[in-house]
Design a protein around this motif. Structure first.
Motif: not given
Length: 214
Positions: A140-152, A168-173
């Motif tokens: 997730s790219c939100h408010d200038g920060i990119m984070v990653h999380q994984r679930f299994e 500088n991006k926004t959005g969800t992958t």
């Protein structure tokens, strides 16, 4: 009939027979209640749950591009350029990405503050996909920060939310791979995906859908 009922009843039925399914365990135990079936209909429904979230963002005026990639291993990636899932700490004490993708009935669509129009109102979409996948990865790219999380395997946290730095991006992958222990088939049908996206593109003129089949 009454005699048959008595014979089939469990004579030891007591307090210990009452089960409480915690979190996503209920989804894995009774998936049909959430996605309708375990055949190709239910399989493709997982894609629509994530795509609908991206559509809701675009309809709210945030982003207009949605890309769906079908990978060779039958995993799927859905990427949008909306606002991104909030990346901070939720009031429940865990990261908001974890809340959205692992808590049932959690989301920003229960009031009018975030979305005026929404295709999903029950708050189980993304978390159900997590529950029924071998793994689900979210960036997730939100408010200038990119984070990653994984679930299994039904939402088990593989590692805590990872901060990938400024952006500088926004959005969800979201990338997920359906669990073959749950579904009758885990092979997606390209035509089903194409037809659904064409229908959406016809109805939602300001949104551009890109479909990539690897």
């Amino acid at each position: 009939m009454a005699d048959n009922i008595k014979k089939n009843a469990n004579p030891n039925y007591n307090d210990s027979n009452i089960e409480v399914l915690e979190g996503l365990e209920a989804v894995r135990k009774r998936p049909g209640m959430y996605i309708g079936s375990l055949d190709y209909h239910g399989l493709h429904h997982c894609i629509w749950e994530i795509v609908d979230n991206a559509i809701d963002e675009a309809m709210a005026g945030y982003g207009k591009n949605i890309t769906i990639t079908l990978h060779k291993d039958n995993s799927v990636t859905i990427q949008d350029d909306g606002r991104g899932v909030p990346t901070g700490m939720h009031k429940s004490g865990v990261p908001t990405t974890q809340v959205v993708y692992t808590f049932l009935h959690a989301g920003g669509k229960f009031n009018d503050a975030s979305y005026k129009v929404s295709s999903g109102l029950h708050g189980v979409g993304a978390s159900v996909v997590t529950a029924l996948s071998e793994y689900l990865d979210v960036v997730s790219c939100h408010d200038g920060i990119m984070v990653h999380q994984r679930f299994e395997k039904g939402g088990k946290i593989i590692h805590k939310q990872e901060n990938l730095g400024k952006t500088n991006k926004t959005g969800t992958t979201v990338t997920f791979k359906p669990d073959p222990k749950i579904f009758d088939t885990v092979v997606f049908d390209r035509k089903i995906i194409e037809n659904r996206l064409r229908e959406n593109a016809f109805l939602l003129k300001r949104i551009q859908f890109t479909f990539i089949d690897e």
